[in-house]
Design a protein around this motif. Structure first.
Motif, PDB file in Angstrom:
ATOM      1  N   PRO A  34     -11.961   0.938   4.673  1.00  0.00           N
ATOM      2  CA  PRO A  34     -11.185   0.888   3.427  1.00  0.00           C
ATOM      3  C   PRO A  34     -11.520   2.030   2.473  1.00  0.00           C
ATOM      4  N   MET A  35     -10.523   2.423   1.714  1.00  0.00           N
ATOM      5  CA  MET A  35     -10.672   3.506   0.745  1.00  0.00           C
ATOM      6  C   MET A  35     -11.631   3.113  -0.371  1.00  0.00           C
ATOM      7  N   ASP A  36     -12.437   4.076  -0.831  1.00  0.00           N
ATOM      8  CA  ASP A  36     -13.420   3.812  -1.882  1.00  0.00           C
ATOM      9  C   ASP A  36     -13.031   4.388  -3.241  1.00  0.00           C
ATOM     10  N   LEU A  37     -11.894   5.032  -3.345  1.00  0.00           N
ATOM     11  CA  LEU A  37     -11.479   5.620  -4.613  1.00  0.00           C
ATOM     12  C   LEU A  37     -11.160   4.550  -5.640  1.00  0.00           C
ATOM     13  N   THR A  38     -11.473   4.824  -6.901  1.00  0.00           N
ATOM     14  CA  THR A  38     -11.075   3.925  -7.986  1.00  0.00           C
ATOM     15  C   THR A  38      -9.688   4.323  -8.471  1.00  0.00           C
ATOM     16  N   ILE A  39      -9.030   3.398  -9.174  1.00  0.00           N
ATOM     17  CA  ILE A  39      -7.699   3.703  -9.684  1.00  0.00           C
ATOM     18  C   ILE A  39      -7.769   4.808 -10.736  1.00  0.00           C
ATOM     19  N   SER A 342       8.764   7.981  -2.360  1.00  0.00           N
ATOM     20  CA  SER A 342       7.683   8.051  -3.359  1.00  0.00           C
ATOM     21  C   SER A 342       7.177   6.656  -3.715  1.00  0.00           C
ATOM     22  N   HIS A 343       7.245   5.760  -2.734  1.00  0.00           N
ATOM     23  CA  HIS A 343       6.948   4.359  -3.027  1.00  0.00           C
ATOM     24  C   HIS A 343       5.461   4.097  -3.209  1.00  0.00           C
ATOM     25  N   GLN A 344       4.630   4.850  -2.507  1.00  0.00           N
ATOM     26  CA  GLN A 344       3.191   4.637  -2.671  1.00  0.00           C
ATOM     27  C   GLN A 344       2.765   4.977  -4.100  1.00  0.00           C
ATOM     28  N   CYS A 345       3.346   6.037  -4.644  1.00  0.00           N
ATOM     29  CA  CYS A 345       3.072   6.402  -6.036  1.00  0.00           C
ATOM     30  C   CYS A 345       3.575   5.304  -6.973  1.00  0.00           C
ATOM     31  N   HIS A 346       4.748   4.746  -6.657  1.00  0.00           N
ATOM     32  CA  HIS A 346       5.299   3.663  -7.475  1.00  0.00           C
ATOM     33  C   HIS A 346       4.371   2.457  -7.488  1.00  0.00           C
ATOM     34  N   HIS A 347       3.753   2.160  -6.350  1.00  0.00           N
ATOM     35  CA  HIS A 347       2.844   1.016  -6.305  1.00  0.00           C
ATOM     36  C   HIS A 347       1.552   1.286  -7.056  1.00  0.00           C
ATOM     37  N   MET A 348       1.096   2.500  -7.010  1.00  0.00           N
ATOM     38  CA  MET A 348      -0.110   2.853  -7.757  1.00  0.00           C
ATOM     39  C   MET A 348       0.141   2.799  -9.260  1.00  0.00           C
ATOM     40  N   PHE A 349       1.286   3.343  -9.683  1.00  0.00           N
ATOM     41  CA  PHE A 349       1.587   3.492 -11.112  1.00  0.00           C
ATOM     42  C   PHE A 349       3.040   3.089 -11.354  1.00  0.00           C
ATOM     43  N   SER A 350       3.276   1.785 -11.414  1.00  0.00           N
ATOM     44  CA  SER A 350       4.655   1.285 -11.471  1.00  0.00           C
ATOM     45  C   SER A 350       5.350   1.565 -12.797  1.00  0.00           C
ATOM     46  N   GLN A 351       4.604   1.959 -13.822  1.00  0.00           N
ATOM     47  CA  GLN A 351       5.229   2.288 -15.100  1.00  0.00           C
ATOM     48  C   GLN A 351       5.509   3.787 -15.242  1.00  0.00           C
TER      49      GLN A 351
END
Length: 404
Positions: A34-39, A342-351
């Protein structure tokens, strides 16, 4: 040269560490780490100006979509003036495909309103989202609420509310060890296990897939099809429902009111012009919109490469990263406001405003590296592959992948 007791201690420590790694990775299918990066680390990799919303820009996208829909509709009014049936039939088919594709645009814009990505003003978001979604028979507030839960729990086997993989035991399949034994027996006895022979037929696969594409969305709204398990029959129209909190009843009433108003308009137009006319101009394109929405969202979250997490290892950014970006072609991507690629970006930052997501995706891809999921497989092939290959996940394991 180190003394013998030091060498023995080093060997012992290495063995212990290796055993710990084996125990840990045995719970992670395919050796996935699993990825270890923080948001915060991910957000800091994207330029700040891409998070700025502009209401005027968003409204101009609405105007563009509505003008396009009106233009396509106007062209369709000439179809029945064509001199022969051989010309009218393909013309109607072309209209249904084009209009159904174009009408996805306002659907996506209403979806952006639900996330607060359309405008800084909550009132503007609510007005535009409610009008646009109601016009497409989507209960704006109700779906906004359930969709928010999906975003908060994406990739989790317990927190997500839609696109949740079935487990081996839920489908009544034999345990993993027994399944392996059966497979070995089948190799020698030349027969298939419990699956129906029809389930392996390509025609059956295409037929069930077509049914889900056309009716999957309304079934989700009406009976929570493909949603999380609930204690009793639930839908997106009940003011008292496990899907919603008691204080949200007023919001559900407002979204229901939008559906009632739009349904009344359609009934009035059916009386004025005929039900067949309304079905030809609105009904069939509406089914096309449903098919697009199911296709887009299904492929974003259902693929053999997409991991799912159990609670011990899940977090928001890990789940958000486990969505697949796909291009549907330049024209369709443009009409659909790049919700597919660009859906992965949308899930990370939906606003984040949708018109900045393509540029932001370039920065996201660079930051996530191997954790950025993108697939260039032709859409029809990807649909067929995922529908056949993504049947269930194992009951055990912290990170699991689809199997068939």
């Amino acid at each position: 040269m180190a003394p013998p007791h030091v060498v023995d201690e080093q060997v012992r420590r290495r063995v212990v560490v290796e055993d710990e790694i084996k125990i840990k990775t045995s719970n992670y299918e395919r050796g996935y780490v699993p990825m270890d990066l923080t948001i915060k680390e991910i957000r800091d990799a994207i330029p700040a100006h891409l998070f700025i919303r502009d209401t005027t820009t968003s409204i101009m996208h609405v105007v563009k979509d509505l003008v396009t829909i009106a233009a396509v509709f106007y062209c369709a009014t000439f179809i029945d003036t064509l001199p022969s049936l051989a010309l009218r039939v393909p013309a109607w088919i072309a209209y249904w495909i084009i209009q159904g594709t174009v009408m996805v645009g306002p659907w996506i814009l209403a979806h952006e309103c639900g996330h607060g990505a359309f405008s800084d003003s909550k009132t503007v978001n609510t007005i535009f989202g409610w009008v646009l979604h109601s016009a497409l028979l989507v209960p704006y507030q109700a779906w906004q609420l359930s969709h928010s839960k999906h975003h908060k729990g994406t990739g989790s086997m317990s927190k997500d509310v839609v696109f949740i993989p079935a487990t081996r035991s839920y489908l009544g399949l034999p345990p993993l060890e027994a399944a392996a034994d059966q497979e070995e027996v089948s190799k020698h006895q030349h027969h298939h296990h419990e699956e129906s022979i029809f389930a392996e037929a390509p025609l059956y696969t295409v037929g069930t897939l077509a049914f889900i594409l056309i009716f999957g969305w309304p079934l989700y709204l009406i009976i929570n099809f493909s949603g999380h398990e609930a204690p009793h029959w639930v839908n997106h129209f009940q003011t008292i429902s496990p899907l919603f909190e008691p204080h949200q009843r007023k919001s559900i009433f407002y979204s229901n009111s939008g559906i009632v108003i739009m349904a009344s308009i359609l009934v009035y137009l059916s009386i004025l012009f005929s039900p067949l006319t309304v079905f030809m101009y609105y009904g069939i394109p509406y089914l096309g919109v449903n098919a697009w929405i199911v296709c887009i969202t299904y492929l974003q979250h259902t693929d053999p490469v997409v991991p799912h997490f159990r609670d011990n290892v899940w977090n928001f950014q890990r789940g958000a990263a486990c969505t697949v970006d796909r291009s549907f072609g330049k024209i369709v991507d443009h009409l659909h406001h790049h919700i597919g690629d660009s859906h992965q970006c949308h899930h990370m930052f939906s606003q984040m405003p949708f018109y900045n997501a393509v540029e932001a995706t370039k920065h996201l891809k660079a930051k996530l590296g191997k954790y950025y999921l993108q697939d260039d497989t032709p859409i029809a092939v990807a649909l067929y592959r995922s529908w056949r290959a993504c049947k269930f996940v194992e009951d055990e394991g912290e990170v699991v992948f689809y199997k068939h």
